[in-house]
Design an enzyme around this catalytic site. Structure first.
Site, short mmCIF file in Angstrom:
data_model
loop_
_atom_site.label_atom_id
_atom_site.label_comp_id
_atom_site.label_asym_id
_atom_site.label_seq_id
_atom_site.Cartn_x
_atom_site.Cartn_y
_atom_site.Cartn_z
N ASP A 71 -13.44 -1.72 -8.46
CA ASP A 71 -13.07 -1.67 -6.39
C ASP A 71 -14.24 -0.78 -5.46
OD1 ASP A 71 -12.33 -2.48 -3.92
OD2 ASP A 71 -10.26 -1.60 -4.36
N CYS A 110 -15.71 -11.50 5.27
CA CYS A 110 -14.36 -11.69 6.40
C CYS A 110 -15.52 -11.60 7.10
CB CYS A 110 -14.00 -10.72 6.71
SG CYS A 110 -12.49 -11.58 7.59
N1 LIG Z 1 -6.33 -11.50 1.86
C1 LIG Z 1 -5.84 -10.50 2.44
N2 LIG Z 1 -3.94 -10.94 2.99
C2 LIG Z 1 -3.22 -9.36 3.39
N3 LIG Z 1 -4.09 -8.76 3.80
C3 LIG Z 1 -5.27 -8.91 4.36
C4 LIG Z 1 -5.88 -9.66 3.68
N4 LIG Z 1 -7.35 -8.87 4.22
C5 LIG Z 1 -7.07 -8.09 4.73
N5 LIG Z 1 -5.94 -7.25 4.74
C6 LIG Z 1 -5.31 -6.33 5.27
O1 LIG Z 1 -6.21 -5.95 6.38
C7 LIG Z 1 -6.12 -4.25 5.28
C8 LIG Z 1 -7.45 -3.29 4.64
O2 LIG Z 1 -7.88 -4.82 3.43
P1 LIG Z 1 -8.42 -3.77 2.44
O3 LIG Z 1 -8.24 -4.65 0.61
O4 LIG Z 1 -8.21 -2.46 2.10
O5 LIG Z 1 -10.04 -3.96 2.60
P2 LIG Z 1 -10.92 -3.89 1.41
O6 LIG Z 1 -10.86 -3.34 0.24
O7 LIG Z 1 -12.37 -4.43 1.57
O8 LIG Z 1 -11.67 -2.21 2.85
C9 LIG Z 1 -5.49 -4.65 4.67
O9 LIG Z 1 -3.78 -3.34 4.41
C10 LIG Z 1 -4.46 -5.71 4.93
O10 LIG Z 1 -3.46 -5.41 5.63
O1 LIG Z 2 -19.15 3.00 -2.93
P1 LIG Z 2 -19.37 1.60 -2.17
O2 LIG Z 2 -19.67 0.19 -3.29
O3 LIG Z 2 -19.57 1.90 -0.95
O4 LIG Z 2 -17.52 2.02 -2.47
C1 LIG Z 2 -17.06 3.07 -2.25
C2 LIG Z 2 -16.05 3.10 -0.92
O5 LIG Z 2 -15.52 1.93 0.06
C3 LIG Z 2 -14.52 2.25 0.38
C4 LIG Z 2 -15.13 1.61 2.06
O6 LIG Z 2 -13.86 2.17 3.19
O7 LIG Z 2 -13.27 1.81 -0.19
P2 LIG Z 2 -11.58 2.32 0.14
O8 LIG Z 2 -11.71 1.60 2.08
O9 LIG Z 2 -11.19 0.93 -0.99
O10 LIG Z 2 -11.50 3.22 0.14
C5 LIG Z 2 -14.58 3.58 1.02
O11 LIG Z 2 -13.65 4.59 0.97
C6 LIG Z 2 -15.26 4.30 -0.39
O12 LIG Z 2 -15.65 5.71 -0.46
#
Ligand SMILES: Nc1ncnc2c1ncn2[C@@H]1O[C@H](COP(=O)(O)OP(=O)(O)O)[C@@H](O)[C@H]1O
Ligand SMILES: O=P(O)(O)OC[C@H]1O[C@@](CO)(OP(=O)(O)O)[C@@H](O)[C@@H]1O
Length: 397
Positions: free
Chosen positions: A197, A235
């Site tokens: 992730d 998105c």
């Molecule tokens: N498919 C989804 N279902 C429910 N909540 C979502 C979804 N996508 C985004 N969110 C909301 O957006 C926020 C950010 O999503 P997140 O999964 O942390 O994104 P990423 O991992 O891509 O940075 C989550 O805390 C949630 O509240």
């Molecule tokens: O190194 P990349 O691929 O950018 O991904 C890691 C980064 O993605 C992020 C982007 O916001 O992930 P997350 O939101 O899941 O914590 C940063 O926190 C993190 O440092």
């Protein structure tokens, strides 16, 4: 078609100066980091029309009512009996799975990963698989909090800003440590499905990941074979993005920060990502597949799935699967469950999410709280136009 075209870069990909001794995953040297060659590969943008969707927020569309609550809450299971004796071997190794996430920050990667795990757990075909998420942000926080004991130091200058492209090396180090942890747990047989992730937003990063996968799979000392699955989360809806940014401002990076500062910082982070992001394409899929086949000297499996706007955009034409010629039941079963999850994501989870977004904005409009005004002042049309421009300057429109 957009993006640069340079036939040499295909060769750059295939003739990277990578070898097993400088690999991140080395059973003899568990703590080494490789420096894969970072030539930029050709990118043929097949998803460009989707990126244009910024201009058409989709939230005005009613959430379909024909979906019953049951369908929203219980993951779909397949009526298919698992044959427990059928374990798939490739090169005499037991198969495990690695899901490589790709997607800009706040597109839902972590959330959708937890949904996928839920789905795998609920299906009799895959419920014995031990799934684990390896989140690069979490690893970064663990490492940096241990040294500075603060969630995230907000950067005042570009050299302090981890997400500024100038500081890519620091960010790559966290990603490599995360990847190394994933390989380590797979190799120790502590996990069967490892979800990597991170944004994995550049071709160079993805090339590095697949070089590492090949190295893992060809290492004589490793007992397992990793089957790679690329899962791209996109998105494009402005309301979704805005809602997600709001929620991101409460994550561990910003626990000790005022709301407005968190929103501003995350918005800045997004701009950095938009300026560097290259979506995964079929061209890249083919290059990677060719690379794995050459290095592993087998007909290797590779799978590519998309979740777009919480599943409401049909991703079928973008997905692609390459099953090895001697593909066993376990790979077929697992991929079938993942594919089913992708194809039904909106019914299983997406519509519920869209309801939450609608509620959020309804409440937001009725009762325009002072703190939320900060969201409007930062994440507004100007901000979205900037993002659009950044991604266009990066070769996509
Ligand atoms: N498919 C989804 N279902 C429910 N909540 C979502 C979804 N996508 C985004 N969110 C909301 O957006 C926020 C950010 O999503 P997140 O999964 O942390 O994104 P990423 O991992 O891509 O940075 C989550 O805390 C949630 O509240
Ligand atoms: O190194 P990349 O691929 O950018 O991904 C890691 C980064 O993605 C992020 C982007 O916001 O992930 P997350 O939101 O899941 O914590 C940063 O926190 C993190 O440092």
């Amino acid at each position: 078609m957009c993006g640069s075209s340079d036939s040499d870069s295909h060769d750059g990909y295939l003739t990277s100066d990578y070898n097993s001794s400088n690999s991140l995953f080395s059973l003899n040297n568990g703590y080494s980091y490789s420096s894969a060659s970072l030539d930029r590969a050709t990118f043929d943008c097949q998803d460009s029309d989707l990126l244009g969707n910024h201009k058409h927020p989709m939230l005005s569309t009613e959430v379909p009512r024909f979906i019953s609550n049951d369908a929203l809450h219980s993951p779909i299971t397949l009526n298919y009996k698992r044959d427990n004796d059928d374990v798939t071997y490739t090169n005499a190794k037991v198969n495990k799975f690695m899901i490589v996430l790709i997607g800009l920050p706040a597109t839902g990667k972590s959330t959708i990963s937890s949904h996928l795990i839920q789905c795998l757990k609920n299906n009799p075909l895959t419920n014995s698989l031990r799934c684990k998420v390896f989140n690069a942000g979490k690893i970064r926080r663990q490492i940096s909090c241990a040294t500075i004991s603060k969630p995230l130091l907000l950067a005042n200058t570009s050299s302090e800003d981890l997400f500024n492209p100038k500081n890519i090396d620091k960010k790559e180090t966290y990603a490599r440590i995360t990847l190394q942890k994933l390989f380590h747990e797979i190799n120790n047989d502590d996990c069967d499905v490892g979800i990597f992730d991170a944004t994995n937003s550049t071709i160079e990063r993805r090339r590095f990941i697949f070089e590492e996968v090949c190295s893992f799979n060809t290492d004589e000392l490793s007992t397992f074979n990793l089957v790679p699955i690329v899962l791209q989360i996109s998105c494009f809806n402005r309301d979704f993005i805005k809602y997600n940014i709001h929620n991101k401002s409460f994550n561990e990076d910003y626990l000790d920060k005022p709301y407005e500062l968190a929103i501003k910082d995350f918005a800045k982070r997004l701009k950095h990502y938009y300026s560097q992001f290259t979506p995964f394409s079929m061209d890249e899929f083919n290059q990677i597949h060719q690379y794995i086949n050459q290095h592993e000297e087998i007909d290797a499996s590779l799978f590519f799935f998309n979740v777009i706007n919480a599943g409401i955009v049909e991703p079928h034409s973008l997905s692609h699967s390459h099953y090895p010629s001697t593909c066993g039941r376990q790979i077929r079963d697992t991929i079938m469950v993942v594919e089913n999850f992708i194809n039904h994501y909106s019914q299983m989870f997406g519509f519920e999410y869209i309801e939450s977004v609608k509620l959020f904005f309804e409440k937001f409009e009725d009762n325009h709280e002072e703190t939320l005004a900060a969201l409007d002042s930062v994440v507004n049309d100007e901000f979205f136009n900037d993002l659009q421009e950044l991604i266009e300057n990066n070769g996509f429109s």
